[in-house]
Each structure stands twice: as C-alpha cells, then as structure tokens.
Write a protein that holds these residues in place. Structure first.
Motif, PDB file in Angstrom:
ATOM      1  N   THR A  13       0.854  -1.178   0.000  1.00 22.58           N
ATOM      2  CA  THR A  13       0.000   0.000   0.000  1.00 22.58           C
ATOM      3  C   THR A  13       0.893   1.232   0.000  1.00 22.58           C
ATOM      4  N   VAL A  14       0.272   2.384   0.103  1.00 24.93           N
ATOM      5  CA  VAL A  14       1.028   3.631   0.158  1.00 24.93           C
ATOM      6  C   VAL A  14       2.038   3.612   1.306  1.00 24.93           C
ATOM      7  N   ILE A  24       2.239  12.586   1.245  1.00 18.90           N
ATOM      8  CA  ILE A  24       0.831  12.505   1.660  1.00 18.90           C
ATOM      9  C   ILE A  24       0.670  13.038   3.079  1.00 18.90           C
ATOM     10  N   VAL A  66      -7.898   8.940   6.841  1.00 18.84           N
ATOM     11  CA  VAL A  66      -6.763   8.767   5.935  1.00 18.84           C
ATOM     12  C   VAL A  66      -5.579   9.600   6.413  1.00 18.84           C
ATOM     13  N   LEU A  96      -4.431   2.779  -0.758  1.00 16.95           N
ATOM     14  CA  LEU A  96      -4.373   3.592   0.455  1.00 16.95           C
ATOM     15  C   LEU A  96      -4.428   2.736   1.725  1.00 16.95           C
TER      16      LEU A  96
END
Length: 218
Positions: A13-14, A24, A66, A96
């Motif tokens: 994932t990220v 981010i 998030v 994500l």
C-alpha cells in the motif's frame, strides 16, 4: 463480493513507499493546520493495534481517518463497505490501505484479520466501530474480537468537531470481558462532539440523549 469470498488485503500500500507517504503526510498535515484541526496527543508507540475511530457520523470522517493513517508511521489498514471498491476508485482505496467489507457476507472476517496481524510486526487496523454513519444501539463487536484474537490492544481515537481535535485514548488490551472493556474504551468519547451529534452513538449517554430528543437515525 461473493458471500463466501475472502476479504482482499493488498500486500503493498502507500505505507510501503516512505517517500510517497511523506508527501501525503505533508499534504494532510497542511490541510489540518489550514482548517484549524490539531492532534491533542501523540500516537501510541506500539507497532500493532486496532484503532477505533469515533464518532463516525459523516463522510468527512474518512478524510480525517486517511490523514490519521498517514501520520501513524505504521502499515495502516482501514475497513470500508465493499460498494466503494468499484473501478479505479477501488484500486485507489486498496492502495491507500482499504479493505472491502461485505456486510452480508458469511466469511470469517475476524479470523482473516487475526491472521493478517500474525504475519506482520507492523500493522494498525483502523475501524469505525458503529459500522454506519447513523446512530446505532451499540457498537459492532468485530474490532474487539479481532484485537482479542490477535493479542493486540484496542486504541480509541476521537474526532472532536467541536474543538477540531483528533485525540488518542488509553490503549485497552482485551480481557475477555467485552462489556467491561467497552465501558472503559467508550469513556474516551464522553465529551466529544460529532459532526452530526444526532447520529452520535460513541457513548451510551449520548445515544440516550438522542433517543429522548427523537433524533435517532436522522
């Protein structure tokens, strides 16, 4: 999702890309500051835990979650209803850290998440315990059973729209007495203001107030 299919958990994932995650994190931190939001406490130092985020009464909560996941410095995963995982949006959600949840499925989702914890030394599972944006009589117990099965603590996090604060409560290692542990966990939310207070069921006293006002489910 097929009734007997297993939840799809993406391996990378990220959070697997530190440089991307840094950008981010910078983006969300800037957004937090510009909108007046602050973190009232630092994240726990534990490397594995279940993070319960409440009260969940608005779609805006997702963006806060998030941003929170990006700030943890852990492999963050979060549960979202499977209807969101469609087309390119589904791929983005998985990247994500999203895990699709089929509310009507009979698969053993709890055991799947317990196994996921067992095969990593660095994972935070983010869950909105109400399972919906509407007021509910009680939280769903899946997060508790996952934490108990994996032997990891439950860490409560509050989204306080009144003070524009995201804060962490005291970690709770499940004892097996779910009723007593729920009382301890939910104390974190007693003075917290939801975006839509009528849908706030993060603490029993709030739900009783909503029922008295005739606002449950609005």
């Amino acid at each position: 999702m097929h009734p007997h299919s297993e939840p799809r958990v993406q391996r990378k994932t990220v959070c697997s890309y530190p440089r991307v995650l840094w950008w981010i994190r910078l983006f969300f931190q800037g957004g937090f500051r510009l909108s007046g939001w602050t973190f009232s406490k630092q994240p726990p130092e534990a490397r594995k835990y279940v993070l319960v985020v409440a009260p969940h009464t608005s779609n805006w909560d997702f963006f806060l979650m998030v941003g929170l996941g990006a700030a943890l410095g852990r492999q963050a995963r979060f549960m979202v209803k499977d209807s969101v995982f469609v087309g390119p949006l589904g791929s983005l959600m998985r990247w994500l850290g999203g895990i699709a949840v089929d509310r009507g499925s009979q698969n053993n989702f709890v055991q799947q998440m317990v196994n996921a914890f067992a095969h990593t030394d660095n994972m935070v599972l983010i869950i909105a315990p109400e399972g919906t944006r509407k007021a509910v009589p009680r939280w769903k117990g899946g997060f508790y059973h996952i934490a108990a099965g994996a032997g990891v603590p439950v860490v409560p996090v509050y989204l306080d729209y009144g003070r524009k604060q995201v804060g962490f409560g005291e970690p709770c290692l499940p004892t097996g007495d779910i009723e007593a542990d729920m009382v301890a966990i939910q104390q974190c939310y007693i003075d917290v203001t939801a975006r839509h207070p009528a849908g706030d069921s993060s603490h029993p006293a709030k739900l009783l107030t909503a029922i008295d006002a005739g606002n449950v489910g609005s």
